[in-house]
Scaffold this active site. Structure first.
Site, PDB file in Angstrom:
ATOM      1  N   LYS A 179     -13.398 -60.212 -13.426  1.00  0.00           N
ATOM      2  CA  LYS A 179     -12.276 -60.374 -13.845  1.00  0.00           C
ATOM      3  C   LYS A 179     -11.654 -59.316 -12.749  1.00  0.00           C
ATOM      4  O   LYS A 179     -11.369 -58.276 -12.607  1.00  0.00           O
ATOM      5  CB  LYS A 179     -11.956 -59.491 -15.112  1.00  0.00           C
ATOM      6  CG  LYS A 179     -10.627 -59.870 -15.912  1.00  0.00           C
ATOM      7  CD  LYS A 179     -10.184 -58.772 -16.625  1.00  0.00           C
ATOM      8  CE  LYS A 179      -9.305 -57.565 -15.889  1.00  0.00           C
ATOM      9  NZ  LYS A 179      -7.934 -58.166 -15.105  1.00  0.00           N
ATOM     10  N   GLU A 202     -16.001 -46.656 -11.400  1.00  0.00           N
ATOM     11  CA  GLU A 202     -15.642 -45.934 -10.608  1.00  0.00           C
ATOM     12  C   GLU A 202     -14.050 -45.584 -10.798  1.00  0.00           C
ATOM     13  O   GLU A 202     -13.464 -46.571 -10.703  1.00  0.00           O
ATOM     14  CB  GLU A 202     -15.659 -46.622  -9.033  1.00  0.00           C
ATOM     15  CG  GLU A 202     -15.137 -45.572  -7.847  1.00  0.00           C
ATOM     16  CD  GLU A 202     -14.151 -46.612  -7.100  1.00  0.00           C
ATOM     17  OE1 GLU A 202     -12.940 -45.666  -6.987  1.00  0.00           O
ATOM     18  OE2 GLU A 202     -14.478 -47.457  -6.362  1.00  0.00           O
ATOM     19  N   CYS A 228      -8.148 -44.904  -4.893  1.00  0.00           N
ATOM     20  CA  CYS A 228      -8.576 -43.996  -5.640  1.00  0.00           C
ATOM     21  C   CYS A 228      -8.801 -42.547  -4.917  1.00  0.00           C
ATOM     22  O   CYS A 228      -8.963 -41.527  -5.304  1.00  0.00           O
ATOM     23  CB  CYS A 228      -9.700 -44.403  -6.494  1.00  0.00           C
ATOM     24  SG  CYS A 228     -10.812 -45.294  -5.446  1.00  0.00           S
ATOM     25  N   GLU A 250      -2.874 -38.435 -10.985  1.00  0.00           N
ATOM     26  CA  GLU A 250      -3.193 -39.293  -9.987  1.00  0.00           C
ATOM     27  C   GLU A 250      -1.833 -40.036  -9.927  1.00  0.00           C
ATOM     28  O   GLU A 250      -1.246 -40.720 -10.896  1.00  0.00           O
ATOM     29  CB  GLU A 250      -4.222 -40.373 -10.117  1.00  0.00           C
ATOM     30  CG  GLU A 250      -4.579 -41.320  -8.805  1.00  0.00           C
ATOM     31  CD  GLU A 250      -5.785 -42.062  -8.954  1.00  0.00           C
ATOM     32  OE1 GLU A 250      -6.460 -42.480  -8.432  1.00  0.00           O
ATOM     33  OE2 GLU A 250      -5.969 -42.572 -10.351  1.00  0.00           O
TER      34      GLU A 250
END
Length: 492
Positions: free
Chosen positions: A177, A252, A286, A387
């Site tokens: 996906k 992750e 990230c 973040e």
């Protein structure tokens, strides 16, 4: 710039067709132009793909292939990716806004990933465990069956390869996906996988919303493992669903990575590395080094150097070879980043550079945001803890090593870290004290598929990459071979 044909169908259960889900548009973030119109997958498509994948994975023609025979498929896929590198890079640039320099590197990485796991598959050994009685013992690895792979929008083809290659090497079928906003290069990769001769239904690509398609993949009873890369909030949801099924999960997730300048660092090298670490990929990474720790003694000098370097960065479309910072992936994401910078101002941040949408009329049609550096905040500010996933870094002063370590580790994340120093003893000491799965010393954002990648705390569970990734897509089975010709003692 070469490009591949724009797909309008998706591969489900061994055939290409329209998805049963909602209409899906892919937008070029550099111009706002619609690149492709297709239909997303639906839960019914997921069910069909999962059932067909389970059957395909159990077929003797795939299940019983010897490792070197399965490795040939991976090698052919890697070769085809290389052959179409320019077209794949061009397609990814149009879909994500990344610079061609970056998308070309990602395509090369993907090709290398398939070849690495082909080589690893050919050389992986089944251990004969130490004998402890009149029997021979060994451990064998068997495929899980169907693996779900959910990849992010910030590096589609490289992330796809890192999940698909070891899963196929282990003998599984894969339900991939891709992110809703960036499915095009994943679909192009599926075409090449088909050209390599992989048996039908071993790879289905199912674009769409994570809350619809991703949820259906994770919940499906035929799916025996999920590998997820994405945001921490979504990762928690995926983790709960996996736990309900007692299903292995690799995740992750997000990061708020510290990058540390020591007082003995080569300042030119450190500034260049830090600018690359936070502003390459337009900060949409990230592992971006978004918290920049600088000793008080050199703070003013280094920040001045850093700001001057950020202001020299060239912002523009990824198709322009001169561009260093492209647009953000969508206009909605650009607006989210802008809102977080506005909130930083409310928290008391000083905007050292950037902090706004560029006013260049040539960039007006794209989702651009200027490289931004902030200071004046404490490490406990929301801007330093959450973040941002954009071209925004915060500079923070520190007095000594103990204070540095305390601040660097004062975050829910633990994904990556950068250290800039000439002192190898200090580098070792600080690297071992930092809570991070990856630490770069006098470099940043360098990767090897041969080296495991993982996160600590809210940055993830499990490990990606590395030779052992094949085994992480298997179930272990122990075999005991009796060697004693006499009956077991109790039966005498």
């Amino acid at each position: 710039m070469k490009t591949l044909p724009i797909p309008d169908e998706i591969p489900v259960a061994g055939r290409w067709r329209r998805g049963r889900g909602a209409p899906l548009e892919s937008i070029d973030p550099a111009s706002g132009e619609v690149v492709a119109k297709l239909t997303a997958a639906s839960p019914e498509d997921v069910d069909e793909a999962a059932r067909a994948g389970a059957i395909a994975a159990a077929e003797p023609s795939w299940r019983d292939l010897l490792p070197h025979e399965r490795a040939r498929y991976l090698t052919r896929i890697g070769d085809l990716v290389d052959q179409h590198a320019d077209e794949l890079a061009g397609l990814q640039t149009r879909n994500t806004g990344k610079t061609l320099a970056e998308t070309r590197a990602l395509v090369r990485s993907a090709a290398g990933t398939f070849r690495f796991y082909a080589a690893a598959l050919e050389t992986t050994e089944t251990p004969l465990t130490p004998q402890r009685g009149p029997y021979l013992t060994m451990s064998v690895a068997e495929p899980i069956g169907v693996v779900g792979a959910i990849t992010p929008w910030n590096s589609p083809i490289a992330s796809d390869a890192q999940k698909i290659a070891p899963a196929l090497a282990a003998g599984n079928a894969v339900l991939l996906k891709p992110a809703e906003a960036t499915p095009l290069v994943s679909l192009a990769l599926a075409r090449l996988v088909g050209e390599a001769g992989l048996p039908p239904a071993l790879l289905s690509v199912l674009p769409g919303k994570g809350s619809v398609v991703g949820d259906a993949i994770v919940r499906h009873p035929a799916v025996g493992k999920v590998s997820f890369t994405g945001g921490t909030s979504t990762g928690r949801t995926v983790g709960r669903l996996a736990a309900d099924k007692f299903m292995p999960l690799t995740s992750e997730l997000g990061g708020k990575s510290p990058t540390i300048v020591c007082d003995d660092a080569d300042l030119e090298q450190a500034a260049a590395g830090i600018l690359f670490g936070i502003f390459s990929s337009s900060g949409q990474s990230c592992i971006a080094g978004s918290r920049i720790f600088v000793p008080e003694a050199i703070y003013g000098e280094f920040v001045e150097r850093l700001v001057a370097g950020a202001q020299r960065l060239r912002v523009g479309p990824g198709t322009d070879p001169a561009s260093q910072v492209g647009p953000l992936v969508t206009f909605a994401h650009r607006d989210r980043v802008a809102a977080m910078v506005d909130r930083a101002r409310e928290e008391g941040a000083n905007v050292l550079c950037g902090g706004r949408i560029p006013d260049d009329p040539e960039l007006a049609g794209g989702a651009y945001y200027l490289p931004t550096l902030l200071d004046g905040l404490g490490n406990d500010a929301r801007t330093c803890q959450e973040e941002i996933f954009g071209p925004v870094g915060v500079v923070l002063p520190y007095r000594d090593e103990d204070e540095l370590i305390a601040q660097a580790n004062d975050t829910v994340y633990g994904l990556a870290c950068g250290i800039w120093t000439r002192d190898y003893r200090r580098a070792w000491r600080v690297a071992r004290r930092i809570d991070a799965g990856t630490v770069w010393i006098n470099t940043y954002k360098q990767f090897s598929i041969a080296t495991p990648f993982s996160g600590m705390k809210a940055s993830g569970v499990g490990t990606d990459k590395g030779r052992d990734a094949i085994l992480r897509h298997t179930r272990q089975k122990s075999l005991y071979w009796g060697l004693d010709e006499a009956p077991l003692p109790w039966a005498r």
